[in-house]
Scaffold this motif. Structure first.
Motif, PDB file in Angstrom:
ATOM      1  N   ALA A   1      17.023   8.556 -13.548  1.00 54.07           N
ATOM      2  CA  ALA A   1      17.805   9.616 -14.232  1.00 54.07           C
ATOM      3  C   ALA A   1      17.326  10.318 -15.358  1.00 54.07           C
ATOM      4  CB  ALA A   1      19.177   8.775 -14.704  1.00 54.07           C
ATOM      5  N   ALA A   2      17.816  11.490 -15.831  1.00 53.04           N
ATOM      6  CA  ALA A   2      17.434  12.306 -16.740  1.00 53.04           C
ATOM      7  C   ALA A   2      17.999  11.985 -17.847  1.00 53.04           C
ATOM      8  CB  ALA A   2      17.486  13.785 -16.682  1.00 53.04           C
ATOM      9  N   VAL A   3      17.651  11.558 -19.118  1.00 50.71           N
ATOM     10  CA  VAL A   3      18.464  11.189 -20.472  1.00 50.71           C
ATOM     11  C   VAL A   3      17.854  12.151 -21.371  1.00 50.71           C
ATOM     12  CG1 VAL A   3      18.645   9.372 -22.223  1.00 50.71           C
ATOM     13  CG2 VAL A   3      18.396   8.644 -19.705  1.00 50.71           C
ATOM     14  N   LEU A   4      19.003  12.807 -21.911  1.00 50.60           N
ATOM     15  CA  LEU A   4      18.416  13.804 -22.855  1.00 50.60           C
ATOM     16  C   LEU A   4      19.014  13.438 -24.103  1.00 50.60           C
ATOM     17  CD1 LEU A   4      19.467  16.804 -20.632  1.00 50.60           C
ATOM     18  CD2 LEU A   4      17.497  15.687 -20.700  1.00 50.60           C
TER      19      LEU A   4
ATOM     20  N   VAL B   1      21.349  -4.503 -23.211  1.00 52.86           N
ATOM     21  CA  VAL B   1      20.948  -3.508 -23.772  1.00 52.86           C
ATOM     22  C   VAL B   1      21.988  -2.261 -23.545  1.00 52.86           C
ATOM     23  CG1 VAL B   1      19.033  -1.492 -23.518  1.00 52.86           C
ATOM     24  CG2 VAL B   1      18.451  -3.914 -23.179  1.00 52.86           C
ATOM     25  N   THR B   2      22.250  -1.503 -24.778  1.00 53.55           N
ATOM     26  CA  THR B   2      23.250  -0.407 -24.600  1.00 53.55           C
ATOM     27  C   THR B   2      22.525   0.897 -25.170  1.00 53.55           C
ATOM     28  OG1 THR B   2      24.804  -2.077 -25.525  1.00 53.55           O
ATOM     29  CG2 THR B   2      25.389   0.303 -25.544  1.00 53.55           C
ATOM     30  N   VAL B   3      22.731   1.794 -24.224  1.00 52.34           N
ATOM     31  CA  VAL B   3      22.229   3.071 -24.204  1.00 52.34           C
ATOM     32  C   VAL B   3      23.329   4.124 -24.521  1.00 52.34           C
ATOM     33  CG1 VAL B   3      20.865   5.017 -23.319  1.00 52.34           C
ATOM     34  CG2 VAL B   3      20.226   2.730 -22.941  1.00 52.34           C
ATOM     35  N   LEU B   4      23.420   4.685 -25.435  1.00 53.75           N
ATOM     36  CA  LEU B   4      24.339   6.004 -26.093  1.00 53.75           C
ATOM     37  C   LEU B   4      23.731   7.190 -25.885  1.00 53.75           C
ATOM     38  CD1 LEU B   4      25.981   4.158 -28.991  1.00 53.75           C
ATOM     39  CD2 LEU B   4      26.904   4.032 -26.701  1.00 53.75           C
ATOM     40  N   ALA B   5      23.759   7.822 -24.602  1.00 54.39           N
ATOM     41  CA  ALA B   5      23.187   8.696 -24.448  1.00 54.39           C
ATOM     42  C   ALA B   5      23.848  10.429 -24.651  1.00 54.39           C
ATOM     43  CB  ALA B   5      22.644   8.969 -22.832  1.00 54.39           C
ATOM     44  N   GLN B   6      23.290  11.131 -25.023  1.00 54.65           N
ATOM     45  CA  GLN B   6      23.912  12.520 -25.259  1.00 54.65           C
ATOM     46  C   GLN B   6      24.498  13.206 -23.853  1.00 54.65           C
ATOM     47  OE1 GLN B   6      21.394  15.811 -26.639  1.00 54.65           O
ATOM     48  NE2 GLN B   6      23.135  17.250 -27.203  1.00 54.65           N
ATOM     49  N   SER B   7      23.395  12.995 -22.895  1.00 52.09           N
ATOM     50  CA  SER B   7      23.563  13.405 -21.598  1.00 52.09           C
ATOM     51  C   SER B   7      22.643  12.750 -20.634  1.00 52.09           C
ATOM     52  CB  SER B   7      23.300  14.882 -21.481  1.00 52.09           C
ATOM     53  OG  SER B   7      23.362  15.304 -20.300  1.00 52.09           O
TER      54      SER B   7
END
Length: 137
Positions: free
Chosen positions: A65-68, A79-85
Motif C-alpha cells: 500500500a502507499a502510505v503518505l 503495531v499501530t500505524v496512524l497514517a495521514q493517507s
C-alpha cells in the motif's frame, strides 16, 4: 520452513480502519530510513515518511500500500500505524498520480522564487510512490 511468529497490526487513516490483522512482518519508511518489524520488536514510536508499506501475512503472502506520512507505535504485542493517507493499489487513480507528478516536475523546474520547492519535492515523491504501488494492481 517454520511459520514466523505473528503480531497484531492496525493501520488507521482518518477515513477508516485501513488494515487490521495478524501479520508476520511489516516494512515501511520512517523519517530515519527503512524499517522492518517482526514479532517481539523493541518498543518504539516513530514518524512515518511517504513510502510503500509492505505487509507480510501468513504464508509469506504480501500486500502493498502507499502510505503518505503518519506515526507508528510498536508495543510488545501490537503495531499501530496512524497514517495521514493509505491506499491499496486498486484504489489509486493512476491518471491523477501522473498529473500530480507532471505538476510537481514543472514546479521543480520553474524559476519562480514563490514556489515552495520542498512542497513540490514532497508532491513528486508522493506521486511516484502512488505510481509504484499502482503498478502492482
Amino acid at each position: 520452513m517454520a511459520d514466523l511468529k505473528k503480531f497484531r497490526l492496525e493501520v488507521i487513516s482518518p477515513e477508516r480502519i485501513f488494515y487490521s490483522g495478524e501479520v508476520e512482518m511489516l516494512e515501511l519508511t520512517t523519517t530515519e530510513g527503512e524499517i522492518g518489524i517482526y514479532a517481539d520488536h523493541i518498543p518504539l514510536t516513530t514518524i512515518i515518511a511517504p513510502g510503500v508499506m509492505t505487509i507480510t501475512e501468513a504464508g509469506s503472502q504480501l500486500k502493498q500500500a502507499a502510505v503518505l506520512e503518519g506515526f507508528m507505535e510498536i508495543t510488545q504485542d501490537k503495531v499501530t500505524v496512524l497514517a495521514q493517507s493509505c491506499e491499496w493499489p486498486e484504489e489509486i487513480d493512476t491518471n491523477r498520480a501522473q498529473e500530480a507528478k507532471a505538476r510537481a516536475e514543472r514546479r521543480l523546474k520553474s524559476t519562480d522564487e514563490n514556489i515552495n520547492m520542498s512542497r513540490a519535492e514532497l508532491a513528486l515523491r508522493k506521486s511516484l510512490i502512488r505510481l509504484e504501488v499502482a503498478k502492482n494492481k
